[in-house]
Design an enzyme around this catalytic site. Structure first.
Site: not given
Ligand code: UT7
Length: 326
Positions: A118, A253, A283
């Site tokens: 990520c 994020h 996500n």
């Protein structure tokens, strides 16, 4: 007195791509033992996009990259490099970046993929920034593109409801600017491999005996997330002699609304200066920041001259921050 000019990586274009197919929480609840209420309360997620077979990391990355080039008015032939943050590449090799190079017709660009889960987009920005400031290249497309729907374990309700697919891209170009002008001001990268076993994909082509599914000990990751991310954003502010009041936008994020709120609160940033897309996209790993950035630029929230702080944390653990003026 004229300002001394500095060579910086300036963001000149953004792009985004989301698969057409939207899957709501209610639809996830038909597939696994979960509910819209649980997902919304614990994560803020309401829906995610899942890709069709043709919507690979390179297909989506090329679409986002094409949009970023067009926004900047740069021809594909003039592009210097392509860096792709992805954990879900089309092939073990060649890289997703060379597939994107071919799709764009960016025949003078070199390219490579970067594996930092990520944090892949922040890591990519940092590498691109260093290459531009060193004079190695004049323009870099930094792309995050992910098809996590292909690595989810749909037997594990603790992870399969959390992720989605998509791609985002930014174009960075070398410019000589005044100190107060636009560009990447700093990046900070971190990793702690002793925490590799709390978030990982169980196998790869080098370990074919494994499942290839994403595994996450969510509570453990959550426990580290707010502390490490708050540290990375403080580092960015201190390095630049700034305070949270100077920041126009936090583009974090997008893993969990509770983590986003926690970092915003620690920073003392009001929610209206935080870009949130986790409700719409879930996500999307390395794609989440460039997607959020592109959408907030497109809808006019983020404007030229504004100061934007980015932060991410993911498998590794890896984490980091980037500060830029548009
Ligand atoms: O991008 C990489 C970084 N990733 C992250 O930052 C993710 C960090 N972690 C998180 O966001 C959260 O830990 C989760 C959203 C993954 C989980 O939230 P939580 O509040 O930590 O829940 P939990 O894992 O402690 O689970 C609480 C309960 C459990 O039931 P019991 O044991 O209390 O009876 C789970 O079995 O919720 C249950 N549960 C679910 N229930 C309905 C877990 N997943 C689900 C689900 N639907 N999908």
């Amino acid at each position: 007195m004229s300002d001394i000019l500095i060579r910086r990586a300036v963001l000149t274009g953004t792009g985004a791509y989301l698969p057409e197919h939207i899957v709501t929480n209610a639809e996830m609840a038909q597939r696994v033992d979960t509910s819209d209420d649980w997902i919304t309360e614990r994560t803020g997620i309401r829906q995610r996009h899942f890709s069709a077979p043709h919507e690979t990391a390179s297909f989506m990355g090329a679409a986002a990259g094409r949009e970023a080039l067009a926004a900047a008015g740069l021809t594909p032939e003039a592009l210097g490099a392509i860096i792709v943050g992805t954990s879900t590449p089309d092939n073990a090799f060649p890289s997703t970046a060379v597939h994107i190079q071919a799709a764009l017709g960016a025949k003078n660009a070199f390219g490579f993929d970067l594996s930092a889960a990520c944090s892949g987009f922040i890591y990519g920005l940092s590498v691109a920034d260093a290459m531009i400031r060193a004079g190695q290249v004049e323009s870099v497309l930094v792309i995050g593109s992910e098809v996590y729907s292909r690595i989810l374990n749909f037997e594990d309700r603790g992870t399969c409801v959390l992720f989605g697919d998509g791609a985002g891209a930014v174009l960075l170009e070398a410019r000589n600017v005044a100190k107060s002008g636009p560009g990447l001001l700093s990046t900070h990268l971190h990793a702690d491999g002793t925490l590799a076993d709390i978030l990982y994909v169980d196998g790869a082509v080098g370990r074919p005996e494994m499942t290839g599914h994403l595994v996450m000990h969510g509570k453990e990751v959550f426990r580290h997330a707010v502390t490490l991310l708050s540290g990375a954003v403080s580092e960015a502010l201190e390095t630049n002699g700034l305070s949270a009041a100077d920041i126009d936008w936090l583009v974090p994020h997008q893993a969990n609304k509770r983590i986003i709120d926690g970092v915003g609160k620690k920073l003392g940033l009001p929610p209206e200066r935080v870009v949130v897309t986790v409700d719409q996209h879930a996500n999307t790993s390395a794609a989440s920041i460039p997607l959020a950035l592109a959408l907030a630029v497109r809808d006019g929230r983020i404007k030229p001259g504004q100061l934007v702080l980015l932060e991410a944390l993911g498998g590794g653990l890896t984490w980091g921050s980037a500060l830029l003026r548009l």
